[in-house]
Design a protein around this motif. Structure first.
Motif, mmCIF file in Angstrom:
data_model
loop_
_atom_site.group_PDB
_atom_site.id
_atom_site.type_symbol
_atom_site.label_atom_id
_atom_site.label_comp_id
_atom_site.label_asym_id
_atom_site.label_seq_id
_atom_site.Cartn_x
_atom_site.Cartn_y
_atom_site.Cartn_z
ATOM 1 N N GLN A 94 0.828 -1.195 0.000
ATOM 2 C CA GLN A 94 0.000 0.000 0.000
ATOM 3 C C GLN A 94 0.870 1.256 0.000
ATOM 4 O OE1 GLN A 94 -3.338 0.586 -0.191
ATOM 5 N NE2 GLN A 94 -3.673 -1.582 -0.563
ATOM 6 N N GLN A 95 1.976 1.186 0.725
ATOM 7 C CA GLN A 95 2.867 2.343 0.838
ATOM 8 C C GLN A 95 3.783 2.485 -0.375
ATOM 9 O OE1 GLN A 95 5.317 2.227 4.351
ATOM 10 N NE2 GLN A 95 6.305 4.198 3.927
ATOM 11 N N PHE A 96 4.214 1.355 -0.928
ATOM 12 C CA PHE A 96 5.172 1.379 -2.040
ATOM 13 C C PHE A 96 4.539 0.706 -3.262
ATOM 14 C CE2 PHE A 96 7.675 1.510 1.848
ATOM 15 C CZ PHE A 96 8.524 2.580 1.615
ATOM 16 N N ARG A 97 3.913 1.543 -4.114
ATOM 17 C CA ARG A 97 3.177 1.034 -5.268
ATOM 18 C C ARG A 97 4.096 0.452 -6.347
ATOM 19 N NH1 ARG A 97 -2.276 0.282 -4.483
ATOM 20 N NH2 ARG A 97 -3.023 1.865 -3.034
ATOM 21 N N GLU A 98 5.380 0.714 -6.231
ATOM 22 C CA GLU A 98 6.299 0.185 -7.231
ATOM 23 C C GLU A 98 6.508 -1.322 -7.102
ATOM 24 O OE1 GLU A 98 8.861 2.691 -4.323
ATOM 25 O OE2 GLU A 98 6.770 2.539 -4.955
ATOM 26 N N GLY B 282 1.839 -0.813 -14.820
ATOM 27 C CA GLY B 282 1.668 0.632 -14.672
ATOM 28 C C GLY B 282 1.028 1.350 -15.841
ATOM 29 N N PRO B 283 1.493 1.128 -17.079
ATOM 30 C CA PRO B 283 0.896 1.871 -18.201
ATOM 31 C C PRO B 283 -0.546 1.477 -18.503
ATOM 32 C CG PRO B 283 3.084 1.022 -18.763
ATOM 33 C CD PRO B 283 2.678 0.367 -17.489
ATOM 34 N N LEU B 284 -0.949 0.273 -18.056
ATOM 35 C CA LEU B 284 -2.267 -0.237 -18.429
ATOM 36 C C LEU B 284 -3.349 0.016 -17.396
ATOM 37 C CD1 LEU B 284 -1.397 -3.810 -19.795
ATOM 38 C CD2 LEU B 284 -1.441 -1.653 -21.040
ATOM 39 N N PHE B 285 -2.987 -0.102 -16.132
ATOM 40 C CA PHE B 285 -4.013 -0.240 -15.099
ATOM 41 C C PHE B 285 -3.727 0.659 -13.907
ATOM 42 C CE2 PHE B 285 -6.496 -2.841 -11.989
ATOM 43 C CZ PHE B 285 -7.676 -2.944 -12.711
ATOM 44 N N ASP B 286 -4.785 1.321 -13.426
ATOM 45 C CA ASP B 286 -4.690 2.165 -12.238
ATOM 46 C C ASP B 286 -5.076 1.321 -11.025
ATOM 47 O OD1 ASP B 286 -5.244 3.957 -10.098
ATOM 48 O OD2 ASP B 286 -5.509 5.585 -11.525
ATOM 49 N N GLN B 287 -4.085 1.042 -10.177
ATOM 50 C CA GLN B 287 -4.343 0.168 -9.024
ATOM 51 C C GLN B 287 -5.298 0.801 -8.028
ATOM 52 O OE1 GLN B 287 -3.319 -2.827 -8.975
ATOM 53 N NE2 GLN B 287 -1.271 -3.074 -9.839
ATOM 54 N N GLU B 288 -5.266 2.120 -7.922
ATOM 55 C CA GLU B 288 -6.130 2.811 -6.964
ATOM 56 C C GLU B 288 -7.601 2.668 -7.348
ATOM 57 O OE1 GLU B 288 -5.585 4.412 -4.199
ATOM 58 O OE2 GLU B 288 -3.401 4.470 -4.106
ATOM 59 N N SER B 289 -7.914 2.990 -8.599
ATOM 60 C CA SER B 289 -9.316 2.972 -9.043
ATOM 61 C C SER B 289 -9.732 1.635 -9.628
ATOM 62 C CB SER B 289 -9.543 4.074 -10.089
ATOM 63 O OG SER B 289 -8.747 3.833 -11.241
ATOM 64 N N GLN B 290 -8.734 0.743 -9.821
ATOM 65 C CA GLN B 290 -9.003 -0.574 -10.414
ATOM 66 C C GLN B 290 -9.666 -0.442 -11.789
ATOM 67 O OE1 GLN B 290 -8.352 -3.974 -8.858
ATOM 68 N NE2 GLN B 290 -6.838 -2.472 -8.173
ATOM 69 N N THR B 291 -9.146 0.481 -12.599
ATOM 70 C CA THR B 291 -9.664 0.696 -13.942
ATOM 71 C C THR B 291 -8.525 0.805 -14.938
ATOM 72 O OG1 THR B 291 -9.688 3.097 -13.598
ATOM 73 C CG2 THR B 291 -11.746 1.901 -13.145
ATOM 74 N N LEU B 292 -8.840 0.582 -16.200
ATOM 75 C CA LEU B 292 -7.862 0.793 -17.263
ATOM 76 C C LEU B 292 -7.488 2.269 -17.325
ATOM 77 C CD1 LEU B 292 -9.462 -1.321 -20.147
ATOM 78 C CD2 LEU B 292 -7.525 -1.979 -18.721
ATOM 79 N N LYS B 293 -6.216 2.546 -17.588
ATOM 80 C CA LYS B 293 -5.779 3.930 -17.685
ATOM 81 C C LYS B 293 -6.256 4.541 -19.010
ATOM 82 C CE LYS B 293 -1.902 4.078 -14.509
ATOM 83 N NZ LYS B 293 -0.465 4.366 -14.325
ATOM 84 N N PRO B 294 -6.457 5.881 -19.022
ATOM 85 C CA PRO B 294 -7.018 6.531 -20.214
ATOM 86 C C PRO B 294 -6.266 6.229 -21.500
ATOM 87 C CG PRO B 294 -7.031 8.055 -18.369
ATOM 88 C CD PRO B 294 -6.291 6.835 -17.910
ATOM 89 N N ARG B 295 -4.948 6.252 -21.467
ATOM 90 C CA ARG B 295 -4.185 6.020 -22.700
ATOM 91 C C ARG B 295 -4.377 4.586 -23.193
ATOM 92 N NH1 ARG B 295 1.948 8.189 -23.542
ATOM 93 N NH2 ARG B 295 0.851 10.193 -23.354
#
Length: 620
Positions: A148-152, A183-196
């Motif tokens: 949770q603290q280190f998203r990398e 990272g480029p595909l998916f937003d872990q916070e919102s659990q959605t595909l990223k806009p690009r």
């Protein structure tokens, strides 16, 4: 084999460099040796040399080089350098030593951030066989707070080199995190595909929707499958795919159904990819993206975008086929046919590009806006002309993004600039501090239309511009604007005129010049007519064109600019030094004649030099 794979799939790395780091005694070297040799070592050196795994060790067949690191304090600098060169980092802790796990969040992970190491991190708990059986806790319980603290952190795994538990998996996950990053595909916070990612998949969907009915039929799905994965889908598999989507996306409305009577909708297509990623099958989505030419930034790879080699005095413009395609695109998205492409409609056009290319300078506000803040068809085409002039590769790239079917590579002062595109006049004077552009279509006699691009350069930017020998090469005409009520402004304009003319004579890139006398609604300074007549006659150019932006009187100045640029020999200024040099050259070789022929068939470039003086009583 790796190079061939990279060439076939843009964005695929030809090799992966994995650096293993962690506290002393956490099992780094044993992990590496066991992974390579499939044998637990009885003893290992303090630090192993770089180790390369066989190319065919994992299915992607991309070679992996593993770098071991020292745990000695005196080697910290060398370790830092290795970490900076890593494609992925494996951080180890010992399952039987809780303090080494704590060190991940108190030292190692903060250290990576301080070093600005922005690569996937795989956390590995080694020596699983030595963990106290009375202190059994799940990996999820242990790692959830840290992740949770280190998203990398991409993946966490426990292993045992001694018992050969999950050793190959460690470097498989590390390689996968590099080749198929989340990272480029998916937003872990919102659990959605990223806009690009959504924009790229939308473009792919449209390209595969061959009959343009808004859904992928069974035949289109099968063709997509063969293109991306070299294998057809069985009819039962197609039914299964659509059944999964229908169950998850029953859809109450027309636009939110995953499957309709024609096939798989865009909503369903995007849902499937989100499902793949959620289940850890990122390689599926990445395979699709790369088959359609995307790199790890989810942009078309450089090798797909044609590059342009232009001489300094050459400019690019769109072909008639590209212009016609853009007209059709405009009509398609101008849904109410009011010759006003609204911002939302413009966004729809570029919804298959990584982002709209016109949201930032120099394109933002470069073209005339309608009363409803939209773009007319002429303004829309003018923006494309400007992008083609300034950055042909970017123009071609965006043509490809919006679906151009032809050969995209065949594409081809302030008050004055503002009035050109219909911006209102402002009484308050604001000095120009940076370059800006304006682009519009100019109507000429006989129904001829030319696209004119104005580039405004601040007075203090002219000297910097002329430092470059070829700076005036792409310029079709230079326009000097001065305040007709201010003698110092006129003096500075003539100084700039001489500088530009001399620069052209010295470099061979001579350009036609035009002087514009602004603020014609104010009284001219004494001897203005005599002064301007003397200078323009001496230099062999047209007398200043008087205008008043405040009164709305532009005196056909933009048509005059185009005309002067189309007949450059009539407006190229000549300095006294230039005349003397030409007379000398004629004496040396009376029979030698130099003829310069411009290749551009339309006016696509202009440098405008603005020399307004700041005055309290400012006017147009």
């Amino acid at each position: 084999m790796a190079k061939a794979a990279a060439a076939a799939n843009p964005g695929v790395k030809s090799g992966v460099r994995i650096v293993v780091a962690g506290d002393r005694g956490t099992g780094k070297s044993s992990l590496i040796v066991t992974a390579i040799s499939d044998t637990f070592p009885s003893s290992v050196p303090p630090v192993l040399p770089p180790t390369r795994m066989p190319d065919d060790f994992y299915p992607d067949r991309v070679p992996i080089t593993i770098i071991d690191t020292s745990s000695k304090a005196e080697d910290a600098g060398k370790v830092a350098e290795e970490l900076k060169r890593a494609d992925a980092v494996v951080l180890t802790y010992a399952c039987d030593r809780p303090e080494t796990l704590d060190r991940l969040s108190t030292f190692w992970l903060p250290e990576l951030r301080q070093l600005e190491v922005k690569v996937p991190v795989i956390v590995v708990g080694c020596k699983l066989d030595l963990r106290d059986e009375n202190q059994q806790v799940s990996l999820e319980q242990v790692m959830s707070p840290i992740m949770q603290q280190f998203r990398e952190i991409e993946t966490c795994i426990e292993c045992s080199a001694f018992k050969h538990i999950q050793i190959p998996e460690v470097f498989y996950y590390a390689q996968k995190a590099v080749l198929h990053p989340t990272g480029p595909l998916f937003d872990q916070e919102s659990q959605t595909l990223k806009p690009r990612c959504v924009r790229a998949l939308k473009r792919i969907f449209i390209l595969c929707d061959l009959d343009r009915d808004g859904a992928l039929s069974d035949a289109e799905l099968n063709e997509f499958q063969v293109k991306c994965f070299n294998a057809p889908l069985q009819p039962s598999e197609i039914v299964g795919v659509k059944k999964v989507v229908e169950e998850k996306l029953p859809g109450g409305g027309v636009n939110d159904r995953g499957v309709n009577e024609r096939g798989l909708t865009l909503t369903g297509f995007l849902f499937l990819h989100a499902l793949f990623i959620e289940k850890g099958r990122l390689e599926t989505t990445w395979t699709v993206l790369r088959k359609f030419g995307y790199n790890n930034d989810i942009k078309l790879a450089d090798e797909i975008i044609p590059s342009f080699k232009r001489a300094p005095d050459q400019s690019a413009e769109l072909t008639s086929e590209a212009v016609e395609y853009l007209r059709n695109i405009y009509e398609l998205f101008d849904s109410d046919n009011d010759n006003n492409l609204r911002p939302a409609e413009l966004e729809d056009i570029f919804s298959t590009a990584p982002e709209s290319p016109w949201e930032e300078p120099p394109y933002k506000d470069a073209a005339e806006k309608t009363a409803l803040s939209g773009l007319s068809v002429n303004a829309f085409l003018s923006e494309w002309a400007l992008m083609t002039l300034l950055d042909p590769s970017r123009a071609v790239e965006n043509l490809i993004y919006i679906g151009y079917p032809g050969d995209a590579a065949a594409a081809g002062k302030s008050a004055l600039v503002n009035s050109f595109i219909g911006r209102p006049f402002y009484d308050n004077y604001a000095p120009t501090t940076e370059e800006s552009y304006a682009v519009h279509v100019v109507d000429l006699p006989g129904g001829i239309k030319k696209t004119l691009v104005l580039r405004e350069i601040p007075e203090d930017g002219v000297k910097k511009l002329l430092l470059n020998k070829e700076s005036l090469a792409p310029c079709d005409i230079a326009v000097f604007v001065y305040d007709s009520s201010d003698q110092s402004s006129w003096k500075r304009a003539t100084e700039l005129l001489v500088e530009v003319a001399s620069h052209g004579e010295d470099t061979g890139y001579e350009v036609p010049c035009l002087i514009v006398a602004a603020k014609d609604d104010l009284n001219s300074f004494p001897m203005a007519i005599q002064e301007s007549t003397r200078v323009t006659q001496d230099m062999g150019i047209e007398a200043p064109v008087p205008i008043s932006s405040k009164m709305g009187d532009t005196n056909n100045v933009f048509r005059r600019i185009v005309t002067a640029a189309e007949h450059p020999h009539l407006s190229i200024p000549e300095t006294e030094a230039g005349r003397s040099r030409k007379q000398y050259n004629r004496l040396v070789n009376r029979s030698l004649m130099f003829v310069s022929v411009g290749a551009a068939v339309a006016i696509v470039g202009l440098a405008a030099y603005r020399v307004y003086a700041a005055r309290k009583n400012s006017s147009g």
